[in-house]
Write a protein that holds these residues in place. Structure first.
Motif, PDB file in Angstrom:
ATOM      1  N   UNK A  65       0.824  -1.218   0.000  1.00 21.58           N
ATOM      2  CA  UNK A  65       0.000   0.000   0.000  1.00 21.58           C
ATOM      3  C   UNK A  65       0.855   1.263   0.000  1.00 21.58           C
ATOM      4  N   UNK A  66       2.168   1.111   0.246  1.00 23.31           N
ATOM      5  CA  UNK A  66       3.037   2.288   0.258  1.00 23.31           C
ATOM      6  C   UNK A  66       4.460   1.888   0.562  1.00 23.31           C
ATOM      7  N   UNK A  77      21.802  12.385  11.868  1.00 20.09           N
ATOM      8  CA  UNK A  77      20.737  12.774  10.938  1.00 20.09           C
ATOM      9  C   UNK A  77      20.222  11.605  10.106  1.00 20.09           C
ATOM     10  N   UNK A  78      18.904  11.419  10.173  1.00 22.91           N
ATOM     11  CA  UNK A  78      18.256  10.440   9.300  1.00 22.91           C
ATOM     12  C   UNK A  78      17.551  11.179   8.176  1.00 22.91           C
ATOM     13  N   UNK A  79      17.260  10.487   7.100  1.00 24.03           N
ATOM     14  CA  UNK A  79      16.539  11.111   5.989  1.00 24.03           C
ATOM     15  C   UNK A  79      15.528  10.123   5.441  1.00 24.03           C
ATOM     16  N   UNK A  80      14.344  10.631   5.066  1.00 20.08           N
ATOM     17  CA  UNK A  80      13.446   9.757   4.318  1.00 20.08           C
ATOM     18  C   UNK A  80      13.178  10.374   2.952  1.00 20.08           C
ATOM     19  N   UNK A  81      12.875   9.512   1.984  1.00 24.22           N
ATOM     20  CA  UNK A  81      12.613   9.966   0.619  1.00 24.22           C
ATOM     21  C   UNK A  81      11.845   8.905  -0.143  1.00 24.22           C
ATOM     22  N   UNK A  82      11.536   9.210  -1.373  1.00 25.07           N
ATOM     23  CA  UNK A  82      10.791   8.297  -2.251  1.00 25.07           C
ATOM     24  C   UNK A  82       9.522   7.772  -1.566  1.00 25.07           C
ATOM     25  N   UNK A  83       8.868   8.682  -0.822  1.00 27.31           N
ATOM     26  CA  UNK A  83       7.643   8.311  -0.107  1.00 27.31           C
ATOM     27  C   UNK A  83       6.502   8.141  -1.110  1.00 27.31           C
ATOM     28  N   UNK A  84       5.809   7.029  -1.031  1.00 29.77           N
ATOM     29  CA  UNK A  84       4.712   6.782  -1.983  1.00 29.77           C
ATOM     30  C   UNK A  84       3.595   6.006  -1.307  1.00 29.77           C
ATOM     31  N   UNK A  85       2.356   6.427  -1.581  1.00 29.79           N
ATOM     32  CA  UNK A  85       1.186   5.677  -1.104  1.00 29.79           C
ATOM     33  C   UNK A  85       0.325   5.326  -2.315  1.00 29.79           C
ATOM     34  N   UNK A  86      -0.271   4.165  -2.279  1.00 32.68           N
ATOM     35  CA  UNK A  86      -1.151   3.706  -3.358  1.00 32.68           C
ATOM     36  C   UNK A  86      -2.266   4.734  -3.569  1.00 32.68           C
ATOM     37  N   UNK A  87      -2.395   5.290  -4.788  1.00 27.41           N
ATOM     38  CA  UNK A  87      -3.431   6.306  -5.037  1.00 27.41           C
ATOM     39  C   UNK A  87      -4.838   5.813  -4.685  1.00 27.41           C
ATOM     40  N   UNK A  88      -5.070   4.509  -4.771  1.00 34.96           N
ATOM     41  CA  UNK A  88      -6.402   3.970  -4.453  1.00 34.96           C
ATOM     42  C   UNK A  88      -6.677   4.001  -2.955  1.00 34.96           C
ATOM     43  N   UNK A  89      -5.644   4.269  -2.149  1.00 37.88           N
ATOM     44  CA  UNK A  89      -5.817   4.259  -0.688  1.00 37.88           C
ATOM     45  C   UNK A  89      -5.412   5.588  -0.063  1.00 37.88           C
ATOM     46  N   UNK A  90      -5.421   6.675  -0.839  1.00 41.71           N
ATOM     47  CA  UNK A  90      -5.011   7.979  -0.326  1.00 41.71           C
ATOM     48  C   UNK A  90      -5.899   8.451   0.823  1.00 41.71           C
ATOM     49  N   UNK A  91      -5.290   9.155   1.746  1.00 38.33           N
ATOM     50  CA  UNK A  91      -6.056   9.751   2.843  1.00 38.33           C
ATOM     51  C   UNK A  91      -6.360   8.777   3.970  1.00 38.33           C
ATOM     52  N   UNK A  92      -5.818   7.561   3.888  1.00 37.48           N
ATOM     53  CA  UNK A  92      -6.099   6.554   4.925  1.00 37.48           C
ATOM     54  C   UNK A  92      -5.010   6.523   5.988  1.00 37.48           C
TER      55      UNK A  92
END
Ligand SMILES: CC(C)(COP(=O)(O)OP(=O)(O)OC[C@H]1O[C@@H](n2cnc3c(N)ncnc32)[C@H](O)[C@@H]1OP(=O)(O)O)[C@@H](O)C(=O)NCCC(=O)NCCS
Length: 174
Positions: A65-66, A77-92
């Motif tokens: 789902x993401x 220092x930590x870093x996050x990137x390439x964050x992605x969520x399934x468009x069919x499950x946005x806002x959840x």
């Protein structure tokens, strides 16, 4: 929803699915910023991140789902990137939980700050980037550096379709 860091031995099908998801969501969220149709990543690149233990995935009922890439920039220092969520499950809450997971993982590893980078067009407002800028602010991130992408990363300049700024956001990990 379950979130876990993928083991370095993760199945090639999962790696391919992550690369597809990232490319699918970035095609929309970076629309108009790049020339041509080159994807944000590739299965080979994601496989390297997985081998390095840097990719976490969110699953809902077993389905991907993401995902997010979590790195360590330096001792604190930590870093996050390439964050992605399934468009069919946005806002959840998948995006929010992936960010929380990245912060927790970095804090547990001894980091005191979290960083992320955001690419924005300089001369117009991109709705996806505007949403992200406001959301990251709500999550406690503040801009600590703003630069011309073409100056910081000259090799990317010919690929840009429009002048872009490159924002670095940081947040203290309490
Ligand atoms: C960024 C992204 C991962 C967020 O994923 P998500 O699972 O929808 O995120 P969440 O459900 O946690 O929602 C995030 C916030 O957006 C809000 N939101 C979600 N859907 C919304 C909608 N349709 N309209 C308005 N706000 C919305 C939520 O209220 C939440 O805000 P809050 O945390 O202050 O409550 C997703 O939009 C994405 O994949 N974007 C494309 C890739 C990208 O741009 N990545 C980041 C590059 S730096």
């Amino acid at each position: 929803m379950e979130i876990e860091l993928l083991p370095p031995s993760a199945d090639v099908a999962v790696v391919t699915r992550i690369a597809e998801l990232v490319n699918q969501v970035y095609a929309e969220s970076e629309k108009g910023l790049w020339r041509g149709t080159t994807g944000r990543t590739s299965a080979d690149e994601v496989a390297g991140f997985v081998r390095a233990g840097e990719i976490a995935v969110a699953r809902v009922a077993g389905d991907l789902a993401g995902s997010v890439r979590i790195q360590r920039l330096d001792e604190k220092t930590g870093e996050f990137g390439m964050l992605a969520a399934d468009p069919a499950r946005r806002g959840a809450g998948i995006g929010r939980e992936l960010v929380r997971f990245a912060e927790r993982t970095s804090r547990d590893a001894g980091c005191r700050e979290m960083q992320l980078e955001l690419l924005v067009p300089r001369e117009w407002t991109h709705p996806s980037k505007q949403f992200l800028a406001e959301w990251y602010e709500r999550l406690g991130y503040r801009v600590t550096h703003r630069a011309d992408l073409a100056e910081d990363y000259p090799h990317l300049a010919p690929s840009l379709a429009t002048p872009c700024d490159f924002l670095v956001y940081r947040k203290a990990l309490g």
